[in-house]
Design a protein around this motif. Structure first.
Motif, PDB file in Angstrom:
ATOM      1  N   TRP A  13       0.859  -1.241  -0.010  1.00  0.00           N
ATOM      2  CA  TRP A  13      -0.048  -0.100  -0.006  1.00  0.00           C
ATOM      3  C   TRP A  13       0.953   1.320  -0.057  1.00  0.00           C
ATOM      4  N   LYS A  23      -4.378   4.843 -10.905  1.00  0.00           N
ATOM      5  CA  LYS A  23      -5.567   4.088 -10.178  1.00  0.00           C
ATOM      6  C   LYS A  23      -6.809   5.036 -10.474  1.00  0.00           C
ATOM      7  N   ALA A  27     -10.357   4.180 -12.154  1.00  0.00           N
ATOM      8  CA  ALA A  27     -11.829   3.941 -11.700  1.00  0.00           C
ATOM      9  C   ALA A  27     -12.608   4.940 -12.345  1.00  0.00           C
ATOM     10  N   ARG A 110      -7.650   3.940   0.510  1.00  0.00           N
ATOM     11  CA  ARG A 110      -7.231   2.916  -0.267  1.00  0.00           C
ATOM     12  C   ARG A 110      -8.552   2.283  -0.889  1.00  0.00           C
ATOM     13  N   PHE A 111      -9.623   2.629  -0.252  1.00  0.00           N
ATOM     14  CA  PHE A 111     -11.137   2.282  -0.962  1.00  0.00           C
ATOM     15  C   PHE A 111     -10.845   2.814  -2.426  1.00  0.00           C
ATOM     16  N   TYR A 112     -10.666   4.072  -2.235  1.00  0.00           N
ATOM     17  CA  TYR A 112     -11.102   5.043  -3.591  1.00  0.00           C
ATOM     18  C   TYR A 112      -9.692   4.931  -4.545  1.00  0.00           C
ATOM     19  N   LEU A 113      -8.838   4.013  -4.044  1.00  0.00           N
ATOM     20  CA  LEU A 113      -7.821   3.452  -5.266  1.00  0.00           C
ATOM     21  C   LEU A 113      -8.551   2.641  -5.953  1.00  0.00           C
ATOM     22  N   GLN A 114      -9.477   1.737  -5.596  1.00  0.00           N
ATOM     23  CA  GLN A 114     -10.088   0.965  -6.322  1.00  0.00           C
ATOM     24  C   GLN A 114     -11.423   1.259  -7.188  1.00  0.00           C
ATOM     25  N   TRP A 115     -12.024   2.124  -6.449  1.00  0.00           N
ATOM     26  CA  TRP A 115     -13.307   2.658  -6.898  1.00  0.00           C
ATOM     27  C   TRP A 115     -13.689   4.232  -6.949  1.00  0.00           C
ATOM     28  N   GLN A 166     -13.366  -6.127   1.409  1.00  0.00           N
ATOM     29  CA  GLN A 166     -12.843  -7.040   0.349  1.00  0.00           C
ATOM     30  C   GLN A 166     -11.890  -5.805  -0.657  1.00  0.00           C
ATOM     31  N   SER A 167     -12.462  -4.692  -0.699  1.00  0.00           N
ATOM     32  CA  SER A 167     -11.561  -3.414  -1.250  1.00  0.00           C
ATOM     33  C   SER A 167     -10.251  -3.171  -0.694  1.00  0.00           C
ATOM     34  N   GLY A 169      -8.484  -5.567   0.783  1.00  0.00           N
ATOM     35  CA  GLY A 169      -7.725  -6.867   0.628  1.00  0.00           C
ATOM     36  C   GLY A 169      -7.601  -7.511   2.114  1.00  0.00           C
TER      37      GLY A 169
END
Length: 267
Positions: A13, A23, A27, A110-115, A166-167, A169
């Motif tokens: 991370w 990223k 998204a 971290r969540f909004y690196l995925q979404w 889950q987002s 990890g």
């Protein structure tokens, strides 16, 4: 005690600025594609963490002018920044320790690196990250209590909990700069020979200011770019610029190597 050097925080991370920008763009692009395909970007989340688009609007293809306008990457950044302020406000209102606030902020980042914020509303994710941080830091507050305290439906928190985990990890142990700050100040107190009341008060004032500076740093991309020790040093450097009680450049050898650089406090 957990060690940052061998942690998932360090190995998974910590990113480069280019990684982070990429990223965010990915998204954002995915959300825009969903808008083109479904006429919506927002997702509904079930309590098991599964998700689907809030409403299929295939007929929206025939009326593109009615479609909501997608956000730019820069606009998403402004929204994230707003809700990061809100995380700190909520944590302050509940009188949570800074560690919980920092953990919630790191989860949120971290969540909004995925979404994209267009896919999952940051207000809902903000609350869920605070709730998850309380669990991780063993300062449990029920979803009902958290929701009631700020006038929000606690079911939103519970529904998004598994999605957030889950987002992330399931990497829930994170490191913040506050403990390192206290360690640095303690080392300065010892090696500078601070014994009288004025010196101790000056160091305490520097620590208080450094904590405020660390709060600001936690709202930046810093926690995704640098280890907590470097964030702490940055906060301490900014604090010393305001208090000017020690030679910061000479003191760095103390922080880096644990040696006595023959520092002296200045008043």
């Amino acid at each position: 005690m957990a060690d940052f050097v061998t942690s998932t925080h360090r190995t998974k991370w910590i990113f480069t600025p280019q990684d982070i920008k990429h990223k965010y763009k990915v998204a954002n692009h995915r959300a825009k594609q969903a808008l083109e395909k479904y006429g919506t970007t927002r997702m509904e989340v079930d309590i098991d963490g599964s998700f689907s688009y809030a409403e299929s609007q295939n007929d929206a293809k025939d009326s593109a002018e009615k479609r909501p306008k997608p956000l730019k990457v820069e606009e998403e950044q402004l929204l994230r920044a707003f809700y990061e302020f809100k995380i700190q406000d909520v944590c302050d209102a509940f009188k949570f320790p800074r560690k919980i606030q920092a953990t919630a902020l790191i989860y949120f980042k971290r969540f909004y690196l995925q979404w994209s914020v267009m896919e999952h509303h940051p207000k809902d994710i903000m609350l869920t990250c605070i709730y998850a941080a309380c669990k991780a830091e063993e300062n449990h507050v029920s979803a009902e209590e958290l929701g009631k305290g700020i006038g929000q439906d606690h079911h939103v928190i519970l529904n998004n909990e598994m999605l957030v985990f889950q987002s992330l990890g399931f990497d829930l142990i994170v490191y913040a700069p506050y403990r390192a700050l206290e360690g640095f100040i303690s080392d300065l107190e010892e090696f500078c020979g601070a014994k009288d009341e004025d010196q101790l008060v000056a160091l305490k004032g520097s620590l208080d200011t450094a904590r405020i500076e660390a709060d600001k740093i936690m709202r930046s991309d810093g926690p995704l770019l640098f280890p907590p020790g470097q964030l702490a040093l940055t906060a301490l450097h900014r604090a010393n610029a305001a208090h000017s009680i020690f030679d910061f450049e000479r003191s760095q050898s103390l922080f880096s190597f644990g040696q006595n650089p023959q520092l002296s406090l200045t008043f």
